[in-house]
Scaffold this motif. Structure first.
Motif, PDB file in Angstrom:
ATOM      1  N   LEU A   1       0.832  -1.206   0.000  1.00  0.00           N
ATOM      2  CA  LEU A   1       0.000   0.000   0.000  1.00  0.00           C
ATOM      3  C   LEU A   1       0.868   1.257   0.000  1.00  0.00           C
ATOM      4  O   LEU A   1       0.593   2.223  -0.721  1.00  0.00           O
ATOM      5  CB  LEU A   1      -0.944  -0.008   1.205  1.00  0.00           C
ATOM      6  CG  LEU A   1      -2.124  -0.981   1.139  1.00  0.00           C
ATOM      7  CD1 LEU A   1      -2.894  -0.965   2.460  1.00  0.00           C
ATOM      8  CD2 LEU A   1      -3.046  -0.626  -0.021  1.00  0.00           C
ATOM      9  N   ALA A   2       1.918   1.242   0.829  1.00  0.00           N
ATOM     10  CA  ALA A   2       2.802   2.406   0.909  1.00  0.00           C
ATOM     11  C   ALA A   2       3.493   2.643  -0.430  1.00  0.00           C
ATOM     12  O   ALA A   2       3.605   3.790  -0.892  1.00  0.00           O
ATOM     13  CB  ALA A   2       3.837   2.201   2.011  1.00  0.00           C
TER      14      ALA A   2
ATOM     15  N   GLY B   1       1.156   3.752 -13.855  1.00  0.00           N
ATOM     16  CA  GLY B   1       1.489   4.766 -14.839  1.00  0.00           C
ATOM     17  C   GLY B   1       0.746   4.573 -16.149  1.00  0.00           C
ATOM     18  O   GLY B   1       0.263   5.544 -16.739  1.00  0.00           O
ATOM     19  N   PHE B   2       0.625   3.324 -16.612  1.00  0.00           N
ATOM     20  CA  PHE B   2      -0.074   3.084 -17.872  1.00  0.00           C
ATOM     21  C   PHE B   2      -1.549   3.455 -17.758  1.00  0.00           C
ATOM     22  O   PHE B   2      -2.127   4.027 -18.691  1.00  0.00           O
ATOM     23  CB  PHE B   2       0.066   1.626 -18.299  1.00  0.00           C
ATOM     24  CG  PHE B   2      -0.540   1.336 -19.647  1.00  0.00           C
ATOM     25  CD1 PHE B   2       0.167   1.607 -20.804  1.00  0.00           C
ATOM     26  CD2 PHE B   2      -1.825   0.820 -19.756  1.00  0.00           C
ATOM     27  CE1 PHE B   2      -0.390   1.359 -22.057  1.00  0.00           C
ATOM     28  CE2 PHE B   2      -2.392   0.575 -20.992  1.00  0.00           C
ATOM     29  CZ  PHE B   2      -1.669   0.843 -22.147  1.00  0.00           C
ATOM     30  N   ALA B   3      -2.171   3.117 -16.617  1.00  0.00           N
ATOM     31  CA  ALA B   3      -3.579   3.471 -16.423  1.00  0.00           C
ATOM     32  C   ALA B   3      -3.763   4.986 -16.477  1.00  0.00           C
ATOM     33  O   ALA B   3      -4.698   5.492 -17.123  1.00  0.00           O
ATOM     34  CB  ALA B   3      -4.072   2.915 -15.090  1.00  0.00           C
ATOM     35  N   TRP B   4      -2.873   5.712 -15.820  1.00  0.00           N
ATOM     36  CA  TRP B   4      -2.963   7.173 -15.820  1.00  0.00           C
ATOM     37  C   TRP B   4      -2.709   7.744 -17.213  1.00  0.00           C
ATOM     38  O   TRP B   4      -3.428   8.632 -17.677  1.00  0.00           O
ATOM     39  CB  TRP B   4      -1.973   7.762 -14.819  1.00  0.00           C
ATOM     40  CG  TRP B   4      -1.631   9.203 -15.054  1.00  0.00           C
ATOM     41  CD1 TRP B   4      -0.409   9.719 -15.360  1.00  0.00           C
ATOM     42  CD2 TRP B   4      -2.523  10.324 -15.016  1.00  0.00           C
ATOM     43  NE1 TRP B   4      -0.478  11.072 -15.520  1.00  0.00           N
ATOM     44  CE2 TRP B   4      -1.766  11.481 -15.309  1.00  0.00           C
ATOM     45  CE3 TRP B   4      -3.885  10.459 -14.763  1.00  0.00           C
ATOM     46  CZ2 TRP B   4      -2.319  12.751 -15.362  1.00  0.00           C
ATOM     47  CZ3 TRP B   4      -4.455  11.736 -14.809  1.00  0.00           C
ATOM     48  CH2 TRP B   4      -3.678  12.862 -15.107  1.00  0.00           C
ATOM     49  N   LEU B   5      -1.700   7.231 -17.906  1.00  0.00           N
ATOM     50  CA  LEU B   5      -1.372   7.755 -19.224  1.00  0.00           C
ATOM     51  C   LEU B   5      -2.460   7.434 -20.249  1.00  0.00           C
ATOM     52  O   LEU B   5      -2.707   8.219 -21.170  1.00  0.00           O
ATOM     53  CB  LEU B   5      -0.026   7.194 -19.689  1.00  0.00           C
ATOM     54  CG  LEU B   5       1.199   7.671 -18.891  1.00  0.00           C
ATOM     55  CD1 LEU B   5       2.463   6.960 -19.370  1.00  0.00           C
ATOM     56  CD2 LEU B   5       1.367   9.177 -18.995  1.00  0.00           C
TER      57      LEU B   5
ATOM     58  N   ILE C   1       4.497  -2.411 -10.460  1.00  0.00           N
ATOM     59  CA  ILE C   1       3.354  -1.650  -9.925  1.00  0.00           C
ATOM     60  C   ILE C   1       3.413  -0.204 -10.405  1.00  0.00           C
ATOM     61  O   ILE C   1       2.399   0.382 -10.798  1.00  0.00           O
ATOM     62  CB  ILE C   1       3.337  -1.724  -8.389  1.00  0.00           C
ATOM     63  CG1 ILE C   1       2.953  -3.134  -7.926  1.00  0.00           C
ATOM     64  CG2 ILE C   1       2.366  -0.692  -7.799  1.00  0.00           C
ATOM     65  CD1 ILE C   1       3.040  -3.336  -6.436  1.00  0.00           C
ATOM     66  N   VAL C   2       4.601   0.375 -10.381  1.00  0.00           N
ATOM     67  CA  VAL C   2       4.758   1.764 -10.829  1.00  0.00           C
ATOM     68  C   VAL C   2       4.283   1.925 -12.264  1.00  0.00           C
ATOM     69  O   VAL C   2       3.517   2.844 -12.595  1.00  0.00           O
ATOM     70  CB  VAL C   2       6.231   2.217 -10.709  1.00  0.00           C
ATOM     71  CG1 VAL C   2       6.439   3.570 -11.389  1.00  0.00           C
ATOM     72  CG2 VAL C   2       6.642   2.305  -9.249  1.00  0.00           C
TER      73      VAL C   2
ATOM     74  N   LEU D   1       3.187   5.819  -3.166  1.00  0.00           N
ATOM     75  CA  LEU D   1       4.373   6.472  -3.724  1.00  0.00           C
ATOM     76  C   LEU D   1       4.353   6.423  -5.256  1.00  0.00           C
ATOM     77  O   LEU D   1       4.701   7.401  -5.925  1.00  0.00           O
ATOM     78  CB  LEU D   1       5.632   5.788  -3.196  1.00  0.00           C
ATOM     79  CG  LEU D   1       6.978   6.360  -3.663  1.00  0.00           C
ATOM     80  CD1 LEU D   1       7.130   7.802  -3.225  1.00  0.00           C
ATOM     81  CD2 LEU D   1       8.122   5.521  -3.134  1.00  0.00           C
ATOM     82  N   ALA D   2       3.911   5.275  -5.809  1.00  0.00           N
ATOM     83  CA  ALA D   2       3.832   5.131  -7.265  1.00  0.00           C
ATOM     84  C   ALA D   2       2.835   6.119  -7.854  1.00  0.00           C
ATOM     85  O   ALA D   2       3.090   6.733  -8.900  1.00  0.00           O
ATOM     86  CB  ALA D   2       3.436   3.698  -7.624  1.00  0.00           C
ATOM     87  N   ILE D   3       1.695   6.293  -7.202  1.00  0.00           N
ATOM     88  CA  ILE D   3       0.681   7.240  -7.683  1.00  0.00           C
ATOM     89  C   ILE D   3       1.246   8.656  -7.681  1.00  0.00           C
ATOM     90  O   ILE D   3       1.074   9.412  -8.645  1.00  0.00           O
ATOM     91  CB  ILE D   3      -0.593   7.156  -6.821  1.00  0.00           C
ATOM     92  CG1 ILE D   3      -1.276   5.801  -7.045  1.00  0.00           C
ATOM     93  CG2 ILE D   3      -1.558   8.292  -7.157  1.00  0.00           C
ATOM     94  CD1 ILE D   3      -2.437   5.548  -6.108  1.00  0.00           C
ATOM     95  N   ALA D   4       1.927   9.014  -6.593  1.00  0.00           N
ATOM     96  CA  ALA D   4       2.521  10.351  -6.524  1.00  0.00           C
ATOM     97  C   ALA D   4       3.566  10.535  -7.618  1.00  0.00           C
ATOM     98  O   ALA D   4       3.671  11.614  -8.226  1.00  0.00           O
ATOM     99  CB  ALA D   4       3.155  10.565  -5.148  1.00  0.00           C
ATOM    100  N   LEU D   5       4.334   9.480  -7.901  1.00  0.00           N
ATOM    101  CA  LEU D   5       5.381   9.564  -8.923  1.00  0.00           C
ATOM    102  C   LEU D   5       4.790   9.760 -10.308  1.00  0.00           C
ATOM    103  O   LEU D   5       5.227  10.632 -11.067  1.00  0.00           O
ATOM    104  CB  LEU D   5       6.234   8.294  -8.892  1.00  0.00           C
ATOM    105  CG  LEU D   5       7.336   8.185  -9.950  1.00  0.00           C
ATOM    106  CD1 LEU D   5       8.390   9.253  -9.734  1.00  0.00           C
ATOM    107  CD2 LEU D   5       7.971   6.793  -9.914  1.00  0.00           C
TER     108      LEU D   5
END
Length: 205
Positions: free
Chosen positions: A8-9, A158-162, A153-154, A13-17
């Motif tokens: 979860l942590a 990232g792919f979902a956001w992009l 995970i990152v 961090l991945a979402i923020a990145l």
């Protein structure tokens, strides 16, 4: 073993990145706005493949070579800065050049390659993983495999956001539908990429 709390942590961090604007975000948004949703997804897919590259480096323990081998960080950084500057200047030149009728369709391989190369030629991404992963994967023979999972995970996040960004940018580009406005967008994107290139060139290991 990775605990639920650790996952979860790391995900937070991945979402923020991935939400932090950078070359990847600008490239996907720019290609989607100028060339359509498919071009944006192709760019995001190239970036995801770059993530697989980092997963492989992490799994085989090669990621630390970026710092261990003298001059490697500087070499990758220089190549990456040159490539970003080339992309930026190409966009600026396209924005300045007069329109010459309807543009020819662009193959999806071009945005895919752009996404892949901007990812693997940015050593700051590798440095982030070098700094952050040890705090989450711990030590032992399974640490590299845990690192592969966390890097994955990152890039999944990232792919979902992009992909979402590509959809929004392509709709905005369709609504604008003005060649003059698109040239302004190309000029702004090109200037941003030149700025990213300068920032990367001046960064330290």
């Amino acid at each position: 073993m990775l605990t639920t709390h650790t996952l979860l942590a790391w995900t937070v961090l991945a979402i923020a990145l991935v939400l932090t604007p950078g070359p990847d975000t600008m490239l996907v948004a720019g290609n989607a706005a100028r060339r359509g949703f498919r071009a944006g997804i192709a760019t995001a897919s190239g970036i995801a493949l770059g993530g697989v590259w980092y997963m492989a480096l992490c799994g085989f323990g090669f990621l630390s070579l970026l710092n261990a081998v003298p001059g490697m960080f500087a070499a990758v950084k220089t190549i990456g800065a040159i490539y970003l500057a080339w992309l930026g200047l190409k966009l600026v030149r396209g924005a300045i050049a007069p329109a010459r009728g309807e543009a020819a369709p662009v193959a999806m391989g071009a945005p895919f390659r752009q996404g892949f190369l901007t990812t693997i030629l940015n050593p700051k991404v590798a440095v982030f993983f070098l700094a952050a992963l040890p705090q989450f994967v711990g030590t032992g023979p399974e640490a590299p495999l845990r690192g592969v999972l966390l890097v994955g995970i990152v890039y999944a996040v990232g792919f979902a956001w992009l992909a979402l960004l590509a959809g929004l940018a392509s709709r905005a580009g369709t609504r604008i539908g003005n060649s003059q406005a698109m040239r302004w967008i190309e000029g702004a994107l090109g200037t941003a990429f030149v700025g990213f290139a300068g920032k990367l060139a001046l960064s330290r290991n």
